[in-house]
Design an enzyme around this catalytic site. Structure first.
Site, PDB file in Angstrom:
ATOM      1  N   SER A 113       0.829  -1.212   0.000  1.00 10.74           N
ATOM      2  CA  SER A 113       0.000   0.000   0.000  1.00 10.74           C
ATOM      3  C   SER A 113       0.860   1.257   0.000  1.00 10.74           C
ATOM      4  N   ASP A 132       4.359  -7.812   3.866  1.00 11.42           N
ATOM      5  CA  ASP A 132       3.262  -6.985   4.365  1.00 11.42           C
ATOM      6  C   ASP A 132       2.276  -7.860   5.138  1.00 11.42           C
ATOM      7  N   TYR A 158       3.557   7.930  18.080  1.00 12.86           N
ATOM      8  CA  TYR A 158       3.993   7.914  16.685  1.00 12.86           C
ATOM      9  C   TYR A 158       5.293   8.695  16.522  1.00 12.86           C
ATOM     10  N   VAL A 174       6.017  -7.518  10.745  1.00 15.22           N
ATOM     11  CA  VAL A 174       7.409  -7.094  10.950  1.00 15.22           C
ATOM     12  C   VAL A 174       7.814  -7.128  12.420  1.00 15.22           C
ATOM     13  N   LYS A 215       9.073   7.283  15.435  1.00 12.56           N
ATOM     14  CA  LYS A 215       9.788   7.792  14.255  1.00 12.56           C
ATOM     15  C   LYS A 215      11.094   8.473  14.653  1.00 12.56           C
TER      16      LYS A 215
HETATM   17  C1  LIG Z   1      -9.510   5.958  14.000  1.00 15.34           C
HETATM   18  C2  LIG Z   1      -8.729   7.061  13.394  1.00 15.34           C
HETATM   19  C3  LIG Z   1      -7.423   6.530  12.912  1.00 15.34           C
HETATM   20  C4  LIG Z   1      -6.603   7.708  12.500  1.00 15.34           C
HETATM   21  C5  LIG Z   1      -5.282   7.233  12.025  1.00 15.34           C
HETATM   22  C6  LIG Z   1      -4.447   8.426  11.787  1.00 15.34           C
HETATM   23  C7  LIG Z   1      -3.143   7.993  11.224  1.00 15.34           C
HETATM   24  C8  LIG Z   1      -2.280   9.161  11.164  1.00 15.34           C
HETATM   25  C9  LIG Z   1      -0.884   8.704  10.919  1.00 15.34           C
HETATM   26  C10 LIG Z   1      -0.231   9.756  10.228  1.00 15.34           C
HETATM   27  C11 LIG Z   1      -0.027   9.315   8.798  1.00 15.34           C
HETATM   28  C12 LIG Z   1       1.336   9.622   8.513  1.00 15.34           C
HETATM   29  C13 LIG Z   1       1.479  11.142   8.529  1.00 15.34           C
HETATM   30  C14 LIG Z   1       2.843  11.529   8.940  1.00 15.34           C
HETATM   31  O1  LIG Z   1       3.654  10.734   9.357  1.00 15.34           O
HETATM   32  C15 LIG Z   1       3.115  12.973   8.865  1.00 15.34           C
HETATM   33  C16 LIG Z   1       2.325  13.588   9.992  1.00 15.34           C
HETATM   34  O2  LIG Z   1       2.617  13.353  11.133  1.00 15.34           O
HETATM   35  S1  LIG Z   1       0.955  14.511   9.519  1.00 15.34           S
HETATM   36  C17 LIG Z   1       0.290  15.009  11.101  1.00 15.34           C
HETATM   37  C18 LIG Z   1      -0.716  13.993  11.555  1.00 15.34           C
HETATM   38  N1  LIG Z   1      -1.384  14.550  12.692  1.00 15.34           N
HETATM   39  C19 LIG Z   1      -1.958  13.784  13.582  1.00 15.34           C
HETATM   40  O3  LIG Z   1      -1.931  12.556  13.500  1.00 15.34           O
HETATM   41  C20 LIG Z   1      -2.662  14.532  14.693  1.00 15.34           C
HETATM   42  C21 LIG Z   1      -3.110  13.567  15.723  1.00 15.34           C
HETATM   43  N2  LIG Z   1      -3.964  14.216  16.733  1.00 15.34           N
HETATM   44  C22 LIG Z   1      -5.307  14.190  16.640  1.00 15.34           C
HETATM   45  O4  LIG Z   1      -5.883  13.695  15.696  1.00 15.34           O
HETATM   46  C23 LIG Z   1      -6.052  14.782  17.810  1.00 15.34           C
HETATM   47  O5  LIG Z   1      -5.202  15.513  18.667  1.00 15.34           O
HETATM   48  C24 LIG Z   1      -6.728  13.691  18.642  1.00 15.34           C
HETATM   49  C25 LIG Z   1      -7.754  12.946  17.815  1.00 15.34           C
HETATM   50  C26 LIG Z   1      -5.666  12.727  19.169  1.00 15.34           C
HETATM   51  C27 LIG Z   1      -7.388  14.333  19.818  1.00 15.34           C
HETATM   52  O6  LIG Z   1      -8.307  15.287  19.288  1.00 15.34           O
HETATM   53  P1  LIG Z   1      -9.378  15.927  20.265  1.00 15.34           P
HETATM   54  O7  LIG Z   1      -9.955  14.947  21.189  1.00 15.34           O
HETATM   55  O8  LIG Z   1     -10.325  16.698  19.402  1.00 15.34           O
HETATM   56  O9  LIG Z   1      -8.479  16.822  21.171  1.00 15.34           O
HETATM   57  P2  LIG Z   1      -7.905  18.227  20.809  1.00 15.34           P
HETATM   58  O10 LIG Z   1      -6.701  18.410  21.652  1.00 15.34           O
HETATM   59  O11 LIG Z   1      -7.717  18.400  19.333  1.00 15.34           O
HETATM   60  O12 LIG Z   1      -9.068  19.163  21.389  1.00 15.34           O
HETATM   61  C28 LIG Z   1     -10.193  19.536  20.605  1.00 15.34           C
HETATM   62  C29 LIG Z   1     -11.107  20.314  21.451  1.00 15.34           C
HETATM   63  O13 LIG Z   1     -11.661  19.494  22.471  1.00 15.34           O
HETATM   64  C30 LIG Z   1     -11.573  20.105  23.706  1.00 15.34           C
HETATM   65  N3  LIG Z   1     -10.686  19.369  24.568  1.00 15.34           N
HETATM   66  C31 LIG Z   1      -9.709  18.500  24.216  1.00 15.34           C
HETATM   67  N4  LIG Z   1      -9.104  18.009  25.307  1.00 15.34           N
HETATM   68  C32 LIG Z   1      -9.722  18.575  26.354  1.00 15.34           C
HETATM   69  C33 LIG Z   1      -9.570  18.464  27.740  1.00 15.34           C
HETATM   70  N5  LIG Z   1      -8.645  17.634  28.251  1.00 15.34           N
HETATM   71  N6  LIG Z   1     -10.355  19.212  28.549  1.00 15.34           N
HETATM   72  C34 LIG Z   1     -11.274  20.028  28.005  1.00 15.34           C
HETATM   73  N7  LIG Z   1     -11.498  20.206  26.710  1.00 15.34           N
HETATM   74  C35 LIG Z   1     -10.733  19.462  25.904  1.00 15.34           C
HETATM   75  C36 LIG Z   1     -11.031  21.489  23.482  1.00 15.34           C
HETATM   76  O14 LIG Z   1     -12.142  22.362  23.396  1.00 15.34           O
HETATM   77  C37 LIG Z   1     -10.382  21.446  22.144  1.00 15.34           C
HETATM   78  O15 LIG Z   1     -10.684  22.610  21.429  1.00 15.34           O
HETATM   79  P3  LIG Z   1      -9.540  23.701  21.078  1.00 15.34           P
HETATM   80  O16 LIG Z   1     -10.163  24.990  21.475  1.00 15.34           O
HETATM   81  O17 LIG Z   1      -9.301  23.497  19.596  1.00 15.34           O
HETATM   82  O18 LIG Z   1      -8.288  23.349  21.863  1.00 15.34           O
HETATM   83  N1  LIG Z   2       1.371   8.835   4.307  1.00  9.75           N
HETATM   84  C1  LIG Z   2       2.046   9.785   4.889  1.00  9.75           C
HETATM   85  O1  LIG Z   2       1.702  10.972   4.832  1.00  9.75           O
HETATM   86  C2  LIG Z   2       3.264   9.482   5.672  1.00  9.75           C
HETATM   87  C3  LIG Z   2       3.633   8.162   5.945  1.00  9.75           C
HETATM   88  N2  LIG Z   2       4.771   7.949   6.679  1.00  9.75           N
HETATM   89  C4  LIG Z   2       5.212   6.591   6.964  1.00  9.75           C
HETATM   90  O2  LIG Z   2       5.348   5.904   5.729  1.00  9.75           O
HETATM   91  C5  LIG Z   2       5.083   4.516   5.920  1.00  9.75           C
HETATM   92  C6  LIG Z   2       4.041   4.068   4.935  1.00  9.75           C
HETATM   93  O3  LIG Z   2       2.886   4.833   5.196  1.00  9.75           O
HETATM   94  P1  LIG Z   2       1.659   4.813   4.161  1.00  9.75           P
HETATM   95  O4  LIG Z   2       2.135   4.261   2.859  1.00  9.75           O
HETATM   96  O5  LIG Z   2       1.035   6.139   4.224  1.00  9.75           O
HETATM   97  O6  LIG Z   2       0.696   3.781   4.898  1.00  9.75           O
HETATM   98  P2  LIG Z   2      -0.235   2.617   4.335  1.00  9.75           P
HETATM   99  O7  LIG Z   2      -1.156   2.296   5.457  1.00  9.75           O
HETATM  100  O8  LIG Z   2      -0.765   2.980   2.995  1.00  9.75           O
HETATM  101  O9  LIG Z   2       0.801   1.406   4.138  1.00  9.75           O
HETATM  102  C7  LIG Z   2       1.390   0.829   5.267  1.00  9.75           C
HETATM  103  C8  LIG Z   2       1.536  -0.655   4.989  1.00  9.75           C
HETATM  104  O10 LIG Z   2       2.199  -1.254   6.105  1.00  9.75           O
HETATM  105  C9  LIG Z   2       1.552  -2.467   6.392  1.00  9.75           C
HETATM  106  N3  LIG Z   2       1.757  -2.839   7.798  1.00  9.75           N
HETATM  107  C10 LIG Z   2       1.262  -2.221   8.902  1.00  9.75           C
HETATM  108  N4  LIG Z   2       1.650  -2.869  10.007  1.00  9.75           N
HETATM  109  C11 LIG Z   2       2.428  -3.923   9.605  1.00  9.75           C
HETATM  110  C12 LIG Z   2       3.108  -4.966  10.267  1.00  9.75           C
HETATM  111  N5  LIG Z   2       3.056  -5.096  11.609  1.00  9.75           N
HETATM  112  N6  LIG Z   2       3.807  -5.845   9.519  1.00  9.75           N
HETATM  113  C13 LIG Z   2       3.830  -5.762   8.171  1.00  9.75           C
HETATM  114  N7  LIG Z   2       3.193  -4.800   7.464  1.00  9.75           N
HETATM  115  C14 LIG Z   2       2.496  -3.901   8.190  1.00  9.75           C
HETATM  116  C15 LIG Z   2       0.081  -2.224   6.089  1.00  9.75           C
HETATM  117  O11 LIG Z   2      -0.602  -3.445   5.843  1.00  9.75           O
HETATM  118  C16 LIG Z   2       0.174  -1.354   4.837  1.00  9.75           C
HETATM  119  O12 LIG Z   2       0.152  -2.130   3.657  1.00  9.75           O
HETATM  120  C17 LIG Z   2       4.654   4.379   7.390  1.00  9.75           C
HETATM  121  O13 LIG Z   2       5.780   3.976   8.150  1.00  9.75           O
HETATM  122  C18 LIG Z   2       4.240   5.797   7.787  1.00  9.75           C
HETATM  123  O14 LIG Z   2       4.437   6.028   9.155  1.00  9.75           O
HETATM  124  C19 LIG Z   2       5.567   8.965   7.156  1.00  9.75           C
HETATM  125  C20 LIG Z   2       5.219  10.257   6.905  1.00  9.75           C
HETATM  126  C21 LIG Z   2       4.066  10.601   6.130  1.00  9.75           C
END
Ligand SMILES: CCCCCCCCCCCCCC(=O)CC(=O)SCCNC(=O)CCNC(=O)[C@H](O)C(C)(C)COP(=O)(O)OP(=O)(O)OC[C@H]1O[C@@H](n2cnc3c(N)ncnc32)[C@H](O)[C@@H]1OP(=O)(O)O
Ligand SMILES: NC(=O)C1=CN([C@@H]2O[C@H](COP(=O)(O)OP(=O)(O)OC[C@H]3O[C@@H](n4cnc5c(N)ncnc54)[C@H](O)[C@@H]3O)[C@@H](O)[C@H]2O)C=CC1
Length: 258
Positions: A15, A36, A164, A61, A168
């Site tokens: 993926s 995978d 996360y 993995v 990383k």
């Molecule tokens: C099932 C979903 C699966 C999702 C999978 C996601 C996968 C993501 C992997 C990333 C993919 C790869 C990307 C990458 O590597 C590059 C990046 O990193 S891109 C950046 C990605 N960003 C994130 O992943 C962000 C993660 N965080 C969140 O999503 C949220 O913080 C979270 C859902 C964990 C919590 O949200 P929420 O509950 O809404 O809390 P907030 O802090 O946002 O607050 C919102 C709002 O709610 C009130 N509030 C919150 N906490 C309190 C509290 N303790 N007491 C009182 N009130 C609270 C408050 O009013 C907040 O409002 P604001 O005024 O906005 O602060």
């Molecule tokens: N998509 C994005 O914006 C970003 C992704 N990354 C990293 O890049 C990598 C790939 O991400 P995407 O391609 O977006 O995700 P994706 O979800 O499309 O692909 C991830 C793949 O890893 C496999 N996988 C998950 N857990 C596994 C395990 N325990 N053993 C074997 N395979 C496993 C899943 O089955 C999937 O096929 C991840 O490490 C993610 O953290 C980092 C920064 C940004």
């Protein structure tokens, strides 16, 4: 290294970024082995890739025996291994203390570190031990290269990314010591830290988060294309002087707190 005719292992290759890396490596003449967890996607992907150029092995993995056995399968099929791309990863967010005031269960933190950090180490360590026994490929005494995948979250982690980001940052942290160790084996080690790329994992963030993050990219003001990630994978594999480095690939995004 000339990629033509070489063998590449891509974890998470069923993926997203891993699949894009497989496509580009095959386009450059390599053969790939996809490790995978997702059997359905893995088998489907092998059908769509060029015949005879892709092998799928269902692997968790984090499982030592599983990875060791899968490497046996790879060596039986291809005989050698030259490039390892550690793409497998997960990212479900979770704040340290949630809205109800409850602390994040340790198991949730452990699961993310287990897959992303320990899974990366599990694969690279076992793969490198085999690669170290292979013949050298060039006048530098090179035997191959390892490319890990971190994230900009290792540097600018958002609220909800303690696990996360830690997983990383661990990959970033181990890049240089492993590159230093593997100098004697002629195995280069580098890491890509992607920004936000449009893949199924990123799509799980939801449209609002994706649009907000896409808008915060300096230039180009958009999410990355997985092909652009794959271009850097190919370059890291080909450039024999690139070693021990972590490269952000992110359009100059510096993520806000949330
Ligand atoms: C099932 C979903 C699966 C999702 C999978 C996601 C996968 C993501 C992997 C990333 C993919 C790869 C990307 C990458 O590597 C590059 C990046 O990193 S891109 C950046 C990605 N960003 C994130 O992943 C962000 C993660 N965080 C969140 O999503 C949220 O913080 C979270 C859902 C964990 C919590 O949200 P929420 O509950 O809404 O809390 P907030 O802090 O946002 O607050 C919102 C709002 O709610 C009130 N509030 C919150 N906490 C309190 C509290 N303790 N007491 C009182 N009130 C609270 C408050 O009013 C907040 O409002 P604001 O005024 O906005 O602060
Ligand atoms: N998509 C994005 O914006 C970003 C992704 N990354 C990293 O890049 C990598 C790939 O991400 P995407 O391609 O977006 O995700 P994706 O979800 O499309 O692909 C991830 C793949 O890893 C496999 N996988 C998950 N857990 C596994 C395990 N325990 N053993 C074997 N395979 C496993 C899943 O089955 C999937 O096929 C991840 O490490 C993610 O953290 C980092 C920064 C940004």
């Amino acid at each position: 290294m000339n990629i033509e005719g070489k063998v590449a292992l891509v974890t998470g290759g069923a993926s997203g970024l891993g699949l894009a890396a497989c496509r580009s490596l095959i386009e450059k003449g390599a053969k790939v082995a996809i490790f995978d967890f997702d059997k359905a996607n893995g088998e489907a992907v092998v059908q769509e890739l060029e015949e005879g150029k892709a092998l799928f092995v269902q692997v968790d993995v984090t499982d030592e025996q599983n990875v060791a056995q899968a490497l046996e399968t790879l060596y039986k099929h291809y005989g050698d291994l030259h490039i390892v791309v550690n793409c497998a990863g997960i990212g479900p967010p979770g704040k340290v203390i949630n809205r109800e005031g409850e602390p994040l269960p340790l198991d949730q933190f452990k699961k993310i570190v287990d897959v992303n950090l320990f899974g990366t180490f599990n694969v690279l360590s076992k793969a490198a031990a085999r690669m170290a026994k292979q013949d050298t490929l060039n006048d530098d005494g090179g035997r191959g290269t390892i490319i890990n995948v971190a994230s900009v979250a290792a540097f600018d982690g958002q609220i909800g990314q303690p696990a996360y980001a830690a997983s990383k940052a661990g990959i970033v942290g181990m890049t240089l010591p492993i590159a230093r160790e593997f100098a004697r084996q002629g195995i280069r080690v580098n890491t890509i830290a992607p920004g936000l790329f449009l893949t199924p994992l990123a799509e799980s963030l939801g449209e609002d988060v994706i649009n907000s993050l896409g808008g915060s990219v300096e230039y180009p003001k958009r999410l990355g294309n997985p092909k652009e990630f794959a271009q850097l994978v190919v370059h890291m594999a080909e450039n024999d002087y690139l070693n021990g480095e972590v490269i952000r690939l992110d359009g100059a995004i510096r993520m806000a707190a949330k």
